[in-house]
Design a protein around this motif. Sequence first.
Motif, PDB file in Angstrom:
ATOM      1  N   MET A 234      -6.460  -8.633  -0.705  1.00  0.00           N
ATOM      2  CA  MET A 234      -6.609  -7.277  -0.226  1.00  0.00           C
ATOM      3  C   MET A 234      -6.616  -6.320  -1.421  1.00  0.00           C
ATOM      4  SD  MET A 234      -4.007  -5.259   2.256  1.00  0.00           S
ATOM      5  CE  MET A 234      -4.150  -3.536   2.490  1.00  0.00           C
ATOM      6  N   THR A 235      -7.588  -5.452  -1.475  1.00  0.00           N
ATOM      7  CA  THR A 235      -7.670  -4.454  -2.528  1.00  0.00           C
ATOM      8  C   THR A 235      -7.189  -3.131  -1.960  1.00  0.00           C
ATOM      9  OG1 THR A 235      -9.519  -5.588  -3.546  1.00  0.00           O
ATOM     10  CG2 THR A 235      -9.223  -3.292  -4.125  1.00  0.00           C
ATOM     11  N   MET A 236      -6.326  -2.459  -2.707  1.00  0.00           N
ATOM     12  CA  MET A 236      -5.772  -1.206  -2.222  1.00  0.00           C
ATOM     13  C   MET A 236      -5.649  -0.199  -3.342  1.00  0.00           C
ATOM     14  SD  MET A 236      -1.778  -2.285  -1.780  1.00  0.00           S
ATOM     15  CE  MET A 236      -2.184  -3.715  -0.822  1.00  0.00           C
ATOM     16  N   SER A 237      -5.391   1.013  -2.946  1.00  0.00           N
ATOM     17  CA  SER A 237      -5.091   2.088  -3.880  1.00  0.00           C
ATOM     18  C   SER A 237      -3.912   2.841  -3.276  1.00  0.00           C
ATOM     19  CB  SER A 237      -6.301   3.005  -4.034  1.00  0.00           C
ATOM     20  OG  SER A 237      -6.013   4.017  -4.971  1.00  0.00           O
ATOM     21  N   LEU A 238      -2.851   2.963  -4.038  1.00  0.00           N
ATOM     22  CA  LEU A 238      -1.625   3.561  -3.528  1.00  0.00           C
ATOM     23  C   LEU A 238      -1.015   4.451  -4.599  1.00  0.00           C
ATOM     24  CD1 LEU A 238       0.359   3.447  -1.082  1.00  0.00           C
ATOM     25  CD2 LEU A 238       1.476   1.559  -2.230  1.00  0.00           C
ATOM     26  N   ARG A 239      -0.540   5.614  -4.190  1.00  0.00           N
ATOM     27  CA  ARG A 239       0.151   6.541  -5.099  1.00  0.00           C
ATOM     28  C   ARG A 239       1.613   6.588  -4.701  1.00  0.00           C
ATOM     29  NH1 ARG A 239      -2.644  10.480  -7.884  1.00  0.00           N
ATOM     30  NH2 ARG A 239      -1.093  12.058  -7.373  1.00  0.00           N
ATOM     31  N   VAL A 240       2.492   6.329  -5.651  1.00  0.00           N
ATOM     32  CA  VAL A 240       3.934   6.415  -5.404  1.00  0.00           C
ATOM     33  C   VAL A 240       4.526   7.448  -6.349  1.00  0.00           C
ATOM     34  CG1 VAL A 240       4.099   4.048  -4.539  1.00  0.00           C
ATOM     35  CG2 VAL A 240       4.444   4.467  -6.948  1.00  0.00           C
ATOM     36  N   THR A 241       5.514   8.176  -5.861  1.00  0.00           N
ATOM     37  CA  THR A 241       6.155   9.199  -6.685  1.00  0.00           C
ATOM     38  C   THR A 241       7.649   8.957  -6.738  1.00  0.00           C
ATOM     39  OG1 THR A 241       6.455  10.700  -4.819  1.00  0.00           O
ATOM     40  CG2 THR A 241       4.423  10.953  -6.098  1.00  0.00           C
ATOM     41  N   CYS A 242       8.258   9.501  -7.768  1.00  0.00           N
ATOM     42  CA  CYS A 242       9.711   9.428  -7.883  1.00  0.00           C
ATOM     43  C   CYS A 242      10.339  10.393  -6.881  1.00  0.00           C
ATOM     44  CB  CYS A 242      10.149   9.750  -9.311  1.00  0.00           C
ATOM     45  SG  CYS A 242       9.761  11.435  -9.826  1.00  0.00           S
ATOM     46  N   LEU A 243      11.649  10.353  -6.778  1.00  0.00           N
ATOM     47  CA  LEU A 243      12.360  11.203  -5.817  1.00  0.00           C
ATOM     48  C   LEU A 243      12.087  12.686  -5.999  1.00  0.00           C
ATOM     49  CD1 LEU A 243      15.827   9.435  -5.658  1.00  0.00           C
ATOM     50  CD2 LEU A 243      14.192   9.699  -3.782  1.00  0.00           C
ATOM     51  N   CYS A 244      11.996  13.130  -7.242  1.00  0.00           N
ATOM     52  CA  CYS A 244      11.800  14.561  -7.478  1.00  0.00           C
ATOM     53  C   CYS A 244      10.330  14.957  -7.568  1.00  0.00           C
ATOM     54  CB  CYS A 244      12.558  15.003  -8.730  1.00  0.00           C
ATOM     55  SG  CYS A 244      11.847  14.423 -10.285  1.00  0.00           S
ATOM     56  N   GLY A 245       9.429  13.977  -7.582  1.00  0.00           N
ATOM     57  CA  GLY A 245       7.996  14.263  -7.595  1.00  0.00           C
ATOM     58  C   GLY A 245       7.404  14.533  -8.970  1.00  0.00           C
TER      59      GLY A 245
ATOM     60  N   ASP B 188      -3.085  -3.447 -16.084  1.00  0.00           N
ATOM     61  CA  ASP B 188      -4.189  -2.498 -15.918  1.00  0.00           C
ATOM     62  C   ASP B 188      -4.353  -2.016 -14.472  1.00  0.00           C
ATOM     63  OD1 ASP B 188      -5.242  -4.834 -14.837  1.00  0.00           O
ATOM     64  OD2 ASP B 188      -7.049  -4.822 -16.074  1.00  0.00           O
ATOM     65  N   ALA B 189      -3.574  -2.545 -13.545  1.00  0.00           N
ATOM     66  CA  ALA B 189      -3.608  -2.104 -12.149  1.00  0.00           C
ATOM     67  C   ALA B 189      -2.614  -0.976 -11.881  1.00  0.00           C
ATOM     68  CB  ALA B 189      -3.320  -3.275 -11.221  1.00  0.00           C
ATOM     69  N   VAL B 190      -1.832  -0.626 -12.902  1.00  0.00           N
ATOM     70  CA  VAL B 190      -0.798   0.405 -12.756  1.00  0.00           C
ATOM     71  C   VAL B 190      -1.055   1.498 -13.782  1.00  0.00           C
ATOM     72  CG1 VAL B 190       1.685   0.867 -12.871  1.00  0.00           C
ATOM     73  CG2 VAL B 190       0.866  -1.327 -11.979  1.00  0.00           C
ATOM     74  N   SER B 191      -1.185   2.727 -13.308  1.00  0.00           N
ATOM     75  CA  SER B 191      -1.346   3.849 -14.228  1.00  0.00           C
ATOM     76  C   SER B 191      -0.357   4.942 -13.857  1.00  0.00           C
ATOM     77  CB  SER B 191      -2.783   4.385 -14.200  1.00  0.00           C
ATOM     78  OG  SER B 191      -3.099   4.879 -12.913  1.00  0.00           O
ATOM     79  N   VAL B 192       0.040   5.706 -14.855  1.00  0.00           N
ATOM     80  CA  VAL B 192       1.021   6.764 -14.657  1.00  0.00           C
ATOM     81  C   VAL B 192       0.359   8.099 -14.948  1.00  0.00           C
ATOM     82  CG1 VAL B 192       3.262   7.673 -15.384  1.00  0.00           C
ATOM     83  CG2 VAL B 192       2.865   5.204 -15.386  1.00  0.00           C
ATOM     84  N   ASP B 193       0.456   9.013 -13.977  1.00  0.00           N
ATOM     85  CA  ASP B 193      -0.008  10.379 -14.222  1.00  0.00           C
ATOM     86  C   ASP B 193       0.966  11.029 -15.191  1.00  0.00           C
ATOM     87  OD1 ASP B 193      -2.018   9.956 -12.423  1.00  0.00           O
ATOM     88  OD2 ASP B 193      -1.155  11.182 -10.834  1.00  0.00           O
ATOM     89  N   ASP B 194       0.528  12.085 -15.852  1.00  0.00           N
ATOM     90  CA  ASP B 194       1.436  12.799 -16.749  1.00  0.00           C
ATOM     91  C   ASP B 194       2.702  13.163 -15.996  1.00  0.00           C
ATOM     92  OD1 ASP B 194      -0.318  12.631 -18.835  1.00  0.00           O
ATOM     93  OD2 ASP B 194      -1.211  14.595 -18.463  1.00  0.00           O
ATOM     94  N   GLY B 195       3.808  12.975 -16.629  1.00  0.00           N
ATOM     95  CA  GLY B 195       5.082  13.275 -15.992  1.00  0.00           C
ATOM     96  C   GLY B 195       6.197  13.171 -16.994  1.00  0.00           C
ATOM     97  N   ALA B 196       7.385  13.165 -16.492  1.00  0.00           N
ATOM     98  CA  ALA B 196       8.579  13.165 -17.328  1.00  0.00           C
ATOM     99  C   ALA B 196       9.181  11.770 -17.421  1.00  0.00           C
ATOM    100  CB  ALA B 196       9.590  14.163 -16.749  1.00  0.00           C
ATOM    101  N   GLY B 197       8.366  10.783 -17.734  1.00  0.00           N
ATOM    102  CA  GLY B 197       8.836   9.407 -17.777  1.00  0.00           C
ATOM    103  C   GLY B 197       9.393   8.983 -19.120  1.00  0.00           C
ATOM    104  N   ARG B 198      10.313   8.077 -19.070  1.00  0.00           N
ATOM    105  CA  ARG B 198      10.909   7.444 -20.255  1.00  0.00           C
ATOM    106  C   ARG B 198      10.914   5.947 -20.032  1.00  0.00           C
ATOM    107  NH1 ARG B 198      12.915  11.185 -24.286  1.00  0.00           N
ATOM    108  NH2 ARG B 198      13.191  13.108 -23.144  1.00  0.00           N
TER     109      ARG B 198
ATOM    110  N   ASN C 250       0.059   5.180  -9.938  1.00  0.00           N
ATOM    111  CA  ASN C 250      -1.078   4.748  -9.126  1.00  0.00           C
ATOM    112  C   ASN C 250      -1.201   3.231  -9.223  1.00  0.00           C
ATOM    113  OD1 ASN C 250      -2.203   7.492  -8.505  1.00  0.00           O
ATOM    114  ND2 ASN C 250      -2.223   7.558 -10.731  1.00  0.00           N
ATOM    115  N   LEU C 251      -1.293   2.580  -8.068  1.00  0.00           N
ATOM    116  CA  LEU C 251      -1.454   1.132  -7.994  1.00  0.00           C
ATOM    117  C   LEU C 251      -2.855   0.848  -7.455  1.00  0.00           C
ATOM    118  CD1 LEU C 251       1.963   0.394  -6.254  1.00  0.00           C
ATOM    119  CD2 LEU C 251       1.464   0.313  -8.706  1.00  0.00           C
ATOM    120  N   HIS C 252      -3.589  -0.023  -8.139  1.00  0.00           N
ATOM    121  CA  HIS C 252      -4.967  -0.341  -7.757  1.00  0.00           C
ATOM    122  C   HIS C 252      -5.129  -1.852  -7.665  1.00  0.00           C
ATOM    123  CE1 HIS C 252      -6.030   3.817  -8.617  1.00  0.00           C
ATOM    124  NE2 HIS C 252      -5.376   3.687  -9.759  1.00  0.00           N
TER     125      HIS C 252
END
Length: 142
Positions: A1-12, A50-60, A17-19
């Motif tokens: 199954m191929t999917m596209s899913l966006r998950v966010t942290c608790l504070c947003g 390569d199936a996981v990408s991170v939008d700009d954010g406050a990650g460490r 992005n999972l592909h």
Amino acid sequence: MTMSLRVTCLCGKITVNLHGSPAARANCHCSSCRTFYGTSMFSATAWAADAVSVDDGAGRTFKHPEKQLTKTFCDVCGEVMFGTNRLGMRVVPNALVARATDGKLDAALAPTMHLFYRQRVVDVSDDLPKYLDGWDGPTYAR
């Protein structure tokens, strides 16, 4: 199954992005996951890097002091967005994914096995195969 899913942290602040589809879906009982993620069993999906990408954010990213593990987390709310295992796979907690899918983990993302069940700290009563070590070894038999 191929999917596209966006998950966010608790504070947003961070969006991941999972592909595509996960390479593995498991409940891991190994001592490394238990101590690194602070849980008695780590339920997660593993994705190719390569199936996981991170939008700009406050990650460490925190690197385990001894093992080939890292975890990427939000530096605002502290939620772990994903880990990276010794194989370079991105390991996304199922709790995070379930929150992105209205609190219910889609069947295409649900665990299909238990790994390192020999190292468990809690017994689990379900019908999933319970591999004593990795997924290519013997299974637990009652």
